[in-house]
Write an enzyme that holds these catalytic residues in place. Structure first.
Site, PDB file in Angstrom:
ATOM      1  N   GLU A 101       0.839  -1.204   0.000  1.00  0.00           N
ATOM      2  CA  GLU A 101       0.000   0.000   0.000  1.00  0.00           C
ATOM      3  C   GLU A 101       0.875   1.256   0.000  1.00  0.00           C
ATOM      4  O   GLU A 101       2.000   1.232   0.484  1.00  0.00           O
ATOM      5  CB  GLU A 101      -0.872   0.025   1.268  1.00  0.00           C
ATOM      6  CG  GLU A 101      -2.360  -0.147   1.047  1.00  0.00           C
ATOM      7  CD  GLU A 101      -3.047   0.944   0.234  1.00  0.00           C
ATOM      8  OE1 GLU A 101      -2.443   1.543  -0.659  1.00  0.00           O
ATOM      9  OE2 GLU A 101      -4.238   1.179   0.504  1.00  0.00           O
ATOM     10  N   ASP A 102       0.329   2.325  -0.534  1.00  0.00           N
ATOM     11  CA  ASP A 102       1.077   3.579  -0.567  1.00  0.00           C
ATOM     12  C   ASP A 102       1.056   4.276   0.783  1.00  0.00           C
ATOM     13  O   ASP A 102       2.082   4.703   1.294  1.00  0.00           O
ATOM     14  CB  ASP A 102       0.529   4.509  -1.662  1.00  0.00           C
ATOM     15  CG  ASP A 102      -0.993   4.667  -1.602  1.00  0.00           C
ATOM     16  OD1 ASP A 102      -1.646   4.018  -0.761  1.00  0.00           O
ATOM     17  OD2 ASP A 102      -1.539   5.446  -2.411  1.00  0.00           O
ATOM     18  N   ILE A 103      -0.138   4.389   1.371  1.00  0.00           N
ATOM     19  CA  ILE A 103      -0.259   5.213   2.577  1.00  0.00           C
ATOM     20  C   ILE A 103      -1.336   4.661   3.504  1.00  0.00           C
ATOM     21  O   ILE A 103      -2.340   4.116   3.043  1.00  0.00           O
ATOM     22  CB  ILE A 103      -0.586   6.679   2.197  1.00  0.00           C
ATOM     23  CG1 ILE A 103      -0.505   7.608   3.409  1.00  0.00           C
ATOM     24  CG2 ILE A 103      -1.927   6.811   1.509  1.00  0.00           C
ATOM     25  CD1 ILE A 103      -0.415   9.081   3.033  1.00  0.00           C
ATOM     26  N   VAL A 104      -1.091   4.787   4.795  1.00  0.00           N
ATOM     27  CA  VAL A 104      -2.122   4.480   5.776  1.00  0.00           C
ATOM     28  C   VAL A 104      -2.366   5.732   6.596  1.00  0.00           C
ATOM     29  O   VAL A 104      -1.433   6.346   7.105  1.00  0.00           O
ATOM     30  CB  VAL A 104      -1.707   3.306   6.681  1.00  0.00           C
ATOM     31  CG1 VAL A 104      -2.668   3.172   7.851  1.00  0.00           C
ATOM     32  CG2 VAL A 104      -1.715   2.017   5.885  1.00  0.00           C
ATOM     33  N   ASP A 105      -3.642   6.075   6.650  1.00  0.00           N
ATOM     34  CA  ASP A 105      -4.033   7.239   7.446  1.00  0.00           C
ATOM     35  C   ASP A 105      -4.726   6.694   8.693  1.00  0.00           C
ATOM     36  O   ASP A 105      -4.074   6.317   9.663  1.00  0.00           O
ATOM     37  CB  ASP A 105      -4.944   8.118   6.574  1.00  0.00           C
ATOM     38  CG  ASP A 105      -5.280   9.445   7.233  1.00  0.00           C
ATOM     39  OD1 ASP A 105      -4.909   9.631   8.397  1.00  0.00           O
ATOM     40  OD2 ASP A 105      -5.928  10.290   6.591  1.00  0.00           O
ATOM     41  N   GLY A 107      -6.264   3.864   8.704  1.00  0.00           N
ATOM     42  CA  GLY A 107      -6.117   2.419   8.606  1.00  0.00           C
ATOM     43  C   GLY A 107      -7.384   1.699   8.171  1.00  0.00           C
ATOM     44  O   GLY A 107      -7.419   0.472   8.079  1.00  0.00           O
ATOM     45  N   LYS A 133       0.727   7.992   8.400  1.00  0.00           N
ATOM     46  CA  LYS A 133       0.577   9.258   9.126  1.00  0.00           C
ATOM     47  C   LYS A 133       0.585   8.967  10.617  1.00  0.00           C
ATOM     48  O   LYS A 133       0.002   7.977  11.060  1.00  0.00           O
ATOM     49  CB  LYS A 133      -0.733   9.930   8.733  1.00  0.00           C
ATOM     50  CG  LYS A 133      -0.698  10.413   7.310  1.00  0.00           C
ATOM     51  CD  LYS A 133      -1.881  11.278   6.989  1.00  0.00           C
ATOM     52  CE  LYS A 133      -1.929  11.524   5.504  1.00  0.00           C
ATOM     53  NZ  LYS A 133      -3.149  12.236   5.105  1.00  0.00           N
ATOM     54  N   ASP A 160      -1.732  10.866  -4.777  1.00  0.00           N
ATOM     55  CA  ASP A 160      -2.336  11.949  -5.558  1.00  0.00           C
ATOM     56  C   ASP A 160      -3.211  12.845  -4.701  1.00  0.00           C
ATOM     57  O   ASP A 160      -3.566  12.516  -3.564  1.00  0.00           O
ATOM     58  CB  ASP A 160      -3.217  11.366  -6.668  1.00  0.00           C
ATOM     59  CG  ASP A 160      -4.540  10.818  -6.113  1.00  0.00           C
ATOM     60  OD1 ASP A 160      -4.500  10.008  -5.163  1.00  0.00           O
ATOM     61  OD2 ASP A 160      -5.612  11.216  -6.603  1.00  0.00           O
TER      62      ASP A 160
HETATM   63  P1  IMP Z   1      -7.268   5.284   5.539  1.00  0.00           P
HETATM   64  O1  IMP Z   1      -8.317   4.290   5.153  1.00  0.00           O
HETATM   65  O2  IMP Z   1      -7.772   6.371   6.445  1.00  0.00           O
HETATM   66  O3  IMP Z   1      -6.001   4.651   6.069  1.00  0.00           O
HETATM   67  O4  IMP Z   1      -6.918   6.071   4.193  1.00  0.00           O
HETATM   68  C1  IMP Z   1      -6.116   5.466   3.261  1.00  0.00           C
HETATM   69  C2  IMP Z   1      -6.438   5.920   1.854  1.00  0.00           C
HETATM   70  O5  IMP Z   1      -6.771   7.308   1.774  1.00  0.00           O
HETATM   71  C3  IMP Z   1      -5.198   5.703   1.023  1.00  0.00           C
HETATM   72  O6  IMP Z   1      -5.214   4.454   0.392  1.00  0.00           O
HETATM   73  C4  IMP Z   1      -5.214   6.873   0.073  1.00  0.00           C
HETATM   74  O7  IMP Z   1      -5.943   6.521  -1.087  1.00  0.00           O
HETATM   75  C5  IMP Z   1      -5.973   7.952   0.790  1.00  0.00           C
HETATM   76  N1  IMP Z   1      -5.104   8.921   1.474  1.00  0.00           N
HETATM   77  C6  IMP Z   1      -5.082   9.179   2.807  1.00  0.00           C
HETATM   78  N2  IMP Z   1      -4.212  10.165   3.079  1.00  0.00           N
HETATM   79  C7  IMP Z   1      -3.668  10.546   1.901  1.00  0.00           C
HETATM   80  C8  IMP Z   1      -2.691  11.546   1.544  1.00  0.00           C
HETATM   81  O8  IMP Z   1      -2.128  12.276   2.367  1.00  0.00           O
HETATM   82  N3  IMP Z   1      -2.388  11.628   0.212  1.00  0.00           N
HETATM   83  C9  IMP Z   1      -2.960  10.845  -0.733  1.00  0.00           C
HETATM   84  N4  IMP Z   1      -3.874   9.900  -0.432  1.00  0.00           N
HETATM   85  C10 IMP Z   1      -4.229   9.740   0.869  1.00  0.00           C
END
Ligand code: IMP
Length: 181
Positions: A101-105, A107, A133, A160
């Protein structure tokens, strides 16, 4: 007009730091899967396409690569509902699966995927994430992590905002006025 550079607040992870870290993670994965007959690397589109390409080209162990595509409904910078728009081509039963995966915010996306793939009975399931993050109470388990970053909207290296900035070679913080427009 190319407004990319003026939209960025600062570079958080340089191209060189990314390259070094990808190499380190690949060597760790080589070591951890040294006894596996092969590894199935699953990249999550679209954000992880660059990381998946860089990481797999550094792996020495036998591996194959597949992709899944997800979409998230809801506003672009908040949590929405996750849906699979392109699934894996083959069953993963008895495969050693590495999710990339690219990023986890929060989760949310990753824990949804982990649950879905675990239900398909892989031999093992681990997760590799480029950036996380810094947050309390993140949901998903991460086995290999590139970098921890501050809680801001970041772009580049696959990431993006509204489909822009994905192919920047570094990871940068977007100016808040760009995504709050
Ligand atoms: P989560 O489900 O809150 O962990 O969010 C994860 C998804 O939100 C990622 O797979 C990204 O597609 C998108 N995302 C969250 N933060 C960012 C960011 O800072 N830049 C780009 N995409 C993000």
């Amino acid at each position: 007009m190319n407004t990319t550079n003026t939209d960025l607040a600062r570079i958080l992870v340089t191209r060189e730091a990314i390259q070094t870290r990808v190499g380190e993670i690949a060597r760790q994965i080589d070591h951890d899967y040294r006894d596996a007959s092969r590894l199935l690397v699953v990249g999550i589109l679209r954000g992880a396409f660059i990381f998946t390409a860089d990481l797999t080209r550094q792996l020495a162990i036998p591996h194959i690569v597949d992709f899944m595509a997800l979409t998230t409904y809801g506003k672009r910078t908040t949590v929405g509902e996750v849906r699979v728009v392109m699934d894996l081509r083959e069953p993963i039963e008895n495969e050693h699966v590495l999710l990339v995966e690219d990023i986890v915010d929060g989760g949310h996306t990753l824990s949804y995927l982990q649950r879905m793939l675990a239900d398909r009975n892989p031999a093992s399931l681990r997760t590799c994430v480029m950036v996380r993050k810094r947050r309390e109470n993140a949901l998903a388990r991460i086995d290999y992590l590139g970098f921890e970053i501050p809680d801001a909207w970041v772009v580049g290296y696959g990431l993006d905002y509204a489909d822009r900035y994905r192919t920047l070679p570094f990871i940068a913080e977007l100016k808040p006025e760009v995504y709050r427009k």
